[in-house]
Design an enzyme around this catalytic site. Structure first.
Site, PDB file in Angstrom:
ATOM      1  N   ASP A   1       0.847  -1.304  -0.019  1.00  0.00           N
ATOM      2  CA  ASP A   1      -0.035   0.008   0.105  1.00  0.00           C
ATOM      3  C   ASP A   1       0.871   1.133  -0.044  1.00  0.00           C
ATOM      4  O   ASP A   1       0.427   2.335  -0.140  1.00  0.00           O
ATOM      5  CB  ASP A   1      -1.061   0.097   1.191  1.00  0.00           C
ATOM      6  CG  ASP A   1      -0.259  -0.006   2.380  1.00  0.00           C
ATOM      7  OD1 ASP A   1       0.722  -0.288   2.526  1.00  0.00           O
ATOM      8  OD2 ASP A   1      -1.208  -0.012   3.411  1.00  0.00           O
TER       9      ASP A   1
ATOM     10  N   ASP B   1      -1.100  -5.913  -0.553  1.00  0.00           N
ATOM     11  CA  ASP B   1      -1.584  -5.373   0.879  1.00  0.00           C
ATOM     12  C   ASP B   1      -2.946  -5.227   0.925  1.00  0.00           C
ATOM     13  O   ASP B   1      -3.759  -4.402   0.012  1.00  0.00           O
ATOM     14  CB  ASP B   1      -0.924  -4.201   1.053  1.00  0.00           C
ATOM     15  CG  ASP B   1       0.143  -4.210   2.002  1.00  0.00           C
ATOM     16  OD1 ASP B   1       0.342  -5.004   2.906  1.00  0.00           O
ATOM     17  OD2 ASP B   1       1.087  -3.125   1.804  1.00  0.00           O
TER      18      ASP B   1
ATOM     19  N   LYS C   1      -1.425  -9.389   2.652  1.00  0.00           N
ATOM     20  CA  LYS C   1      -0.855  -8.879   3.949  1.00  0.00           C
ATOM     21  C   LYS C   1      -1.434  -7.967   4.655  1.00  0.00           C
ATOM     22  O   LYS C   1      -2.402  -7.219   4.057  1.00  0.00           O
ATOM     23  CB  LYS C   1       0.664  -8.372   3.492  1.00  0.00           C
ATOM     24  CG  LYS C   1       1.369  -7.721   4.768  1.00  0.00           C
ATOM     25  CD  LYS C   1       3.021  -7.260   4.343  1.00  0.00           C
ATOM     26  CE  LYS C   1       2.932  -5.937   3.782  1.00  0.00           C
ATOM     27  NZ  LYS C   1       2.426  -4.694   4.577  1.00  0.00           N
TER      28      LYS C   1
ATOM     29  N   GLU D   1      -1.657  -5.476   8.459  1.00  0.00           N
ATOM     30  CA  GLU D   1      -1.040  -4.770   9.630  1.00  0.00           C
ATOM     31  C   GLU D   1      -1.615  -5.135  10.873  1.00  0.00           C
ATOM     32  O   GLU D   1      -2.879  -5.150  11.076  1.00  0.00           O
ATOM     33  CB  GLU D   1      -0.812  -3.489   9.421  1.00  0.00           C
ATOM     34  CG  GLU D   1      -0.126  -3.074   8.247  1.00  0.00           C
ATOM     35  CD  GLU D   1       0.362  -1.555   7.983  1.00  0.00           C
ATOM     36  OE1 GLU D   1      -0.264  -0.670   8.860  1.00  0.00           O
ATOM     37  OE2 GLU D   1       0.870  -1.007   7.002  1.00  0.00           O
TER      38      GLU D   1
ATOM     39  N   GLU E   1       8.759  -4.473  10.950  1.00  0.00           N
ATOM     40  CA  GLU E   1       9.344  -3.159  10.318  1.00  0.00           C
ATOM     41  C   GLU E   1       9.871  -2.256  11.452  1.00  0.00           C
ATOM     42  O   GLU E   1       9.112  -1.980  12.316  1.00  0.00           O
ATOM     43  CB  GLU E   1       8.261  -2.394   9.322  1.00  0.00           C
ATOM     44  CG  GLU E   1       8.351  -1.130   8.885  1.00  0.00           C
ATOM     45  CD  GLU E   1       7.553  -0.355   7.699  1.00  0.00           C
ATOM     46  OE1 GLU E   1       6.674  -1.424   7.309  1.00  0.00           O
ATOM     47  OE2 GLU E   1       8.013   0.352   7.338  1.00  0.00           O
TER      48      GLU E   1
HETATM   49  O1  KIV Z   1       3.565  -1.151   1.601  1.00  0.00           O
HETATM   50  C1  KIV Z   1       4.778  -1.773   1.758  1.00  0.00           C
HETATM   51  O2  KIV Z   1       5.783  -1.189   0.850  1.00  0.00           O
HETATM   52  C2  KIV Z   1       5.336  -2.325   2.988  1.00  0.00           C
HETATM   53  C3  KIV Z   1       6.610  -2.972   3.008  1.00  0.00           C
HETATM   54  C4  KIV Z   1       7.386  -1.665   3.202  1.00  0.00           C
HETATM   55  C5  KIV Z   1       6.858  -3.966   4.043  1.00  0.00           C
HETATM   56  O3  KIV Z   1       4.040  -2.853   3.694  1.00  0.00           O
END
Ligand code: KIV
Length: 263
Positions: free
Chosen positions: A43, A82, A111, A113, A180
């Site tokens: 994202d 994401d 993915k 968070e 992160e």
């Molecule tokens: O959105 C993204 O680029 C990320 C990475 C930095 C892990 O979540």
């Protein structure tokens, strides 16, 4: 590597995992030609591609659009997409609609968070057959809670909380976890306690793999460059020089030549 079990195998064999982000077809095509293991349609697209100051502007539609472009150009790579801001915080049906949009756009995994408050969602996605990558530490979707892009897990309490979150994500069935901006020693400790691979960004050498934003690797970032970024080429200079050369050729009547023209 196309399936998520490749991640587990690399950890078992003690081999590191490399990942970069990609958001569009042309750059995904270049990543697909490289030996990098997997692609994240992050994202961070909201910032890198659309100029927003944070990732909060990313939507499911935007992520689906970028995922489609990347997946079509990098069919040989594992593509993880994401779930954007709040898309997994509005109940299971809304979260599953977002997952559907990303997976039918070509992602093999998603993915998301954090963990507290959406454990049921994570479990439901995993049980639906969609591999989930967790993401803890500096989770940019919580930027307003953190008050900036700061290293997380520096106090004993904060470190213990991160360790707990990592174990929780593993027990919910996540196939991998992004760490992160956490202290290197803590990231290494989390990595050694988990059976699933950790992927670090700003988390030191002790994680099972590393991810960087592609534009950072290529030196195409125009703003502040965080300490954890390594630029492998000064892309900004190379590309600007090419444009200036083109401009000079046009102004100097050196472009186009006859061989670049039609008779
Ligand atoms: O959105 C993204 O680029 C990320 C990475 C930095 C892990 O979540």
């Amino acid at each position: 590597m196309k399936a998520v079990d490749g991640f587990a195998r690399l950890k078992q064999e003690g081999r590191k995992i490399s990942m970069v982000t990609a958001y569009d077809a042309w750059s995904a095509r270049l990543v697909a030609r490289s030996s990098v293991d997997a692609i994240l349609v992050g994202d961070s697209a909201a910032m890198v591609m659309h100029g927003h100051p944070t990732t909060l502007a990313a939507t499911v539609d935007l992520m689906a659009l970028h995922t489609r472009a990347v997946a079509s150009a990098a069919a040989s790579k594992l593509v993880i997409a994401d779930l954007p801001f709040l898309s997994f915080r509005q109940g299971i049906p809304a979260a599953m609609e977002a997952v559907r949009a990303l997976v039918t756009s070509g992602a093999q995994a998603v993915k998301l968070e954090g963990v507290a408050g959406h454990e049921d969602v994570i479990r439901h996605i995993v049980e639906s057959g969609v591999p989930v990558m967790g993401h803890i530490g500096l989770t940019p979707q919580s930027i307003n809670q953190f008050g900036g892009f700061h290293v997380q897990g520096k106090t004993e309490d904060a470190a213990a909380k991160l360790m707990c979150q990592a174990h929780r994500l593993e027990s919910l069935g996540c196939f991998s976890i992004v760490l992160e901006c956490v202290p290197a020693e803590l990231a290494a400790r989390i990595t050694s306690e988990l059976t699933v691979p950790t992927i670090g960004i700003g988390a030191g050498i002790g994680t099972d793999g590393q991810i960087l934003v592609l534009h950072d690797v290529w030196g195409l970032d125009v703003g502040h460059v965080p300490r954890f970024v390594r630029r492998y080429i000064d892309g900004e200079r190379v590309l600007t020089d090419a444009l200036n050369e083109f401009n000079a050729d046009v102004k100097g009547l050196k472009f186009p030549e006859p061989a670049e023209s039609y008779s």
